[in-house]
Scaffold this active site. Sequence first.
Site, PDB file in Angstrom:
ATOM      1  N   LYS A  49      -0.462  -4.113  -3.437  1.00 31.40           N
ATOM      2  CA  LYS A  49      -1.793  -3.559  -3.178  1.00 31.40           C
ATOM      3  C   LYS A  49      -1.858  -2.169  -3.785  1.00 31.40           C
ATOM      4  O   LYS A  49      -1.376  -1.201  -3.223  1.00 31.40           O
ATOM      5  CB  LYS A  49      -2.101  -3.486  -1.689  1.00 31.40           C
ATOM      6  CG  LYS A  49      -3.505  -2.942  -1.426  1.00 31.40           C
ATOM      7  CD  LYS A  49      -3.782  -2.724   0.031  1.00 31.40           C
ATOM      8  CE  LYS A  49      -5.198  -2.173   0.207  1.00 31.40           C
ATOM      9  NZ  LYS A  49      -5.346  -0.825  -0.359  1.00 31.40           N
TER      10      LYS A  49
ATOM     11  N   ASP B  95      10.941   5.341  -9.423  1.00 35.65           N
ATOM     12  CA  ASP B  95      10.679   5.892 -10.751  1.00 35.65           C
ATOM     13  C   ASP B  95      11.330   7.252 -10.951  1.00 35.65           C
ATOM     14  O   ASP B  95      11.668   7.628 -12.083  1.00 35.65           O
ATOM     15  CB  ASP B  95       9.174   5.997 -10.991  1.00 35.65           C
ATOM     16  CG  ASP B  95       8.520   4.638 -11.228  1.00 35.65           C
ATOM     17  OD1 ASP B  95       9.246   3.622 -11.192  1.00 35.65           O
ATOM     18  OD2 ASP B  95       7.295   4.588 -11.450  1.00 35.65           O
TER      19      ASP B  95
ATOM     20  N   SER C 146       0.810  -1.207   0.000  1.00 36.89           N
ATOM     21  CA  SER C 146       0.000   0.000   0.000  1.00 36.89           C
ATOM     22  C   SER C 146       0.850   1.266   0.000  1.00 36.89           C
ATOM     23  O   SER C 146       1.563   1.540  -0.957  1.00 36.89           O
ATOM     24  CB  SER C 146      -0.947  -0.054   1.203  1.00 36.89           C
ATOM     25  OG  SER C 146      -1.945   0.897   1.123  1.00 36.89           O
TER      26      SER C 146
END
Length: 406
Positions: A331, A317, A306
């Site tokens: 999740k 990223d 999560s």
Amino acid sequence: MRNIMRKSFIFMGLFVILFGWIIRDNVFAYTPVELYDNVWRLINTKYVDQTNNSQNWNKWRHKYDKYIRTNEDAYVAINTMVASLNDPYTKFLDPKEFAEETSSIKGSLKGIGIQIGVKDGKLMVIAPIEDTPAERAGLKADDEILEIDGVSTKGITVDKAADKIRGKEGTQVTLLIKRKDMEPKSYTITRAEIEVKSISQKTPLEMKVPDDISYIRLSSFISRNAAAEFKAILDQSQNKKGFIVDLRSNPGGLLSNAIYISDMFLDGGTIVSTVDRDGYKETSRATAGVLTTKPVVVLINKGSASASEIFSGAMKDNRRAVIIGEQSFGKGLVQEINKLPYEAGINITIQKYLTPNGTDINKKGITPDIVVELTEDDIKNKNDVQLKKAIEVLNQMTMTRGLAIQ
């Protein structure tokens, strides 16, 4: 230096706990039938899947009108309706459960200190909370819970499993646990009041970290204070050469915390995007300026879920950190907490989220830049090979930075 604490409050995740939530008050209904209808309308307008699990949602609206006489009747009917979505994260909370969820956000809860979820139809341990009965008993991320007090968990919902595991402080619950490549084993654990600690600088296997490295173990994003506690450590660590952020077995929590903490390291750029039922995409971006430009290594494992995955995805990223460890839980859904009449509530999955590169990690997880597995023997021998690798990589990063500056 910017004030990063001005952004709107959003609760994400887990857990559990557990999981990604935006909080809303929806105290419109007054009778038990109206309570049921209120939940029907909320799901009809908010649930991320417009088909509501490929069914005619209208069939549920007045299905139980003539049977609902009390709040308890409404609770049973709501649970039946919600179960048809086949979504373990969309769940109705009776007053007791809603109070416990609220307590966890405030920083305390009662139970054994375990985050659970259903994955591929199996009831799994997402993560034990640090320094709780569950952790001290030896429960670990990715353990499968086969039985609760001798009753099979086959087909059980997260809500029902949590209700069975919870109980009065001082009482016991017995879990039959199946761990990979091991025979099932019973664990009898005494329930207690659990203090949810967000930040620790103590390593899980008591391994010493060099004095010139700031080690920050974030065990949960649940507490409203987590981001402020994290910032305080950064402010106190300006003389360190780099940071290791340990998110292993962190089941998630407040989405706002994941955004705030990512923003401490990122100078602009995307942190996370959310997509709702209508395909509307909303992107959270980092503000200009950072609290530190020093190198960062992030540790994750199969219990990192999560909000942990949002932070890890943002750092990966944006090439702001090296991610080390194991594939995370996977999740990629956001729940909204809706407060209902009579002190009840319902968590509704309203969005999915994407990492800055547009990756949907639901049921997939974040892939580390450097994969390092921690075995049972490593744990037994207190040989934290993942943390050792993090220290090694961070030292290499600081040496490279020094050469580049020259």
